[in-house]
Scaffold this active site. Structure first.
Site, PDB file in Angstrom:
ATOM      1  CB  CYS A  95      -9.773   7.059   5.808  1.00 30.29           C
ATOM      2  SG  CYS A  95      -8.701   6.583   6.000  1.00 30.29           S
ATOM      3  N   GLY A 126      -2.497   5.685   4.458  1.00 25.30           N
ATOM      4  CA  GLY A 126      -3.283   5.824   5.728  1.00 25.30           C
ATOM      5  C   GLY A 126      -2.549   6.472   6.879  1.00 25.30           C
ATOM      6  NE  ARG A 181      -2.397   0.613   7.478  1.00 26.13           N
ATOM      7  CZ  ARG A 181      -2.441   1.580   8.022  1.00 26.13           C
ATOM      8  NH1 ARG A 181      -3.620   1.813   6.534  1.00 26.13           N
ATOM      9  NH2 ARG A 181      -2.775   2.332   8.385  1.00 26.13           N
ATOM     10  CG  HIS A 234      -8.894   3.013   3.120  1.00 29.19           C
ATOM     11  ND1 HIS A 234      -7.577   2.715   2.579  1.00 29.19           N
ATOM     12  CD2 HIS A 234      -8.767   3.833   4.001  1.00 29.19           C
ATOM     13  CE1 HIS A 234      -6.657   3.124   3.541  1.00 29.19           C
ATOM     14  NE2 HIS A 234      -7.438   4.109   4.784  1.00 29.19           N
TER      15      HIS A 234
END
Ligand code: A2P
Length: 335
Positions: free
Chosen positions: A128, A159, A238, A245
């Site tokens: 991603c 994710g 994260r 994102h």
């Protein structure tokens, strides 16, 4: 021509977006088969206003299927993609299982859709974070040749799947309620009100000190851009965001390119929306990118510490362009 489609991992974070996007883009689905683990067999999910029953994934699940969209993790892909191919399906695989195999195309349609033609039953969907970055890098590379990329990511918990979203929300609520001793199942540390420089959440670190997510960005970028000379270094992080994102990307080019030229270039690039109006404090935000298709870029400025450098802020919906949408765009090209 409509085709029979299977979705492997239908009940997961990406699975839900697969169904929504197949429906909204009017993908020509003849028969839809929703597959997940035994735990989900019998569960109902809606597609185009009709209830579908989730079935347990088995080696026989792919009979009559033309397109199989996989998003149930690398081990499931490794085990079941061969059965799907044997049944005559073409697989678009969202996992990392086959991405770096020489005979498997790794595709972002805006960048290298021509690669699709050389598939032998499976096309890999990139990571991603890599997808949203290369959509923006490619037009710059074509004009000024990128020599080096330094990227730091700010990645949403989705994710890591629906269980990760659940953990963030429950941990946040527990802290706000003043409770102590929240039991974590997934993340190695508190994710609520915190930032973790580790992706994935387990078995992340490699012998070179990087995480596997970071090395995916390094290796996949070179493969998709078809240029092994581009140097890439990544730190993947994260953050307590559910969807979307964000990335800070520093690019060094061979040829000088100004910030104004980059803005102009990206304004006309496929799949990219420039939001860069600092006078009005406008730039891409995860909360605005969530649910959208494009990759958003802003904070475009020259890196004053080197001769030919550009800084960018790149944001996209990790479950859509970062996963389900990119896979469905590949499937559309296949048809
Ligand atoms: P299930 O919901 O039945 O566990 P996420 O990325 O949100 O964690 O979702 C992972 C997806 O992969 C889910 O649809 C999950 O199904 C599916 N999955 C996990 N393990 C298996 C398995 N052994 N066989 C088939 N599907 C699986």
């Amino acid at each position: 021509m409509s085709v029979n489609v299977a979705v492997v991992g239908a009940t997961g974070a990406v699975g839900g977006d697969f169904l929504q996007i197949l429906e909204s883009r009017k993908f020509p689905v003849k028969e839809l088969r929703l597959l997940a683990s035994r735990r989900s067999a019998g569960k109902k999910m809606q597609f185009c206003g009709v209830d579908y029953t989730v079935q347990e994934l088995t080696r026989h699940s792919f009979e009559g299927i033309k397109i199989a969209l996989f998003s149930a993790g690398a081990s499931i892909s490794r085990e079941y993609v061969p059965y799907a191919i044997e049944s005559g399906a073409v697989c678009v695989d969202n996992s990392s299982a086959f991405r770096m195999d020489d005979d498997v195309p790794l595709v972002v349609p805006e960048v290298n859709s021509r690669e699709i033609g050389r598939h032998r039953g499976v096309i890999a969907n990139p990571n991603c974070s890599t997808i949203q970055m290369v959509v923006v890098l490619k037009p710059i590379h074509d004009v000024a040749r990128i020599k080096r990329v330094v990227v730091s990511t700010y990645q949403a918990v989705s994710g890591a799947g629906l269980k990760a979203v659940d953990e963030l929300l429950k941990e946040t609520a527990s802290i706000l309620d003043g409770k102590k001793g929240f039991m974590r199942n997934l993340f190695p540390h508190q994710i609520a009100f915190n930032v973790l420089p580790q992706i994935p959440q387990s078995n992340a670190f490699l012998s070179n000190g990087y995480t596997s997510e970071e090395m995916k960005m390094v290796n996949e970028t070179k493969k998709i851009m078809a240029d092994n000379t581009i140097r890439v270094t990544a730190t993947t992080v994260r953050v307590p965001v559910v969807r979307g994102h964000s990335e800070s990307v520093n690019v060094e080019t061979e040829k000088k390119i100004t910030a104004a030229e980059v803005k102009r270039l990206l304004s006309g690039a496929p799949g990219v929306t420039v939001i860069d109006d600092t006078a009005n404090q406008l730039y891409p935000l995860a909360i605005n990118a969530a649910g959208k298709d494009d990759v958003f870029v802003g904070r475009i400025r020259e890196d004053e510490s080197i001769a030919n450098g550009i800084n960018l802020w790149i944001v996209s919906d990790n479950l859509r362009k970062g996963a389900a949408l990119n896979a469905i765009q590949i499937a559309e090209k296949l048809l």
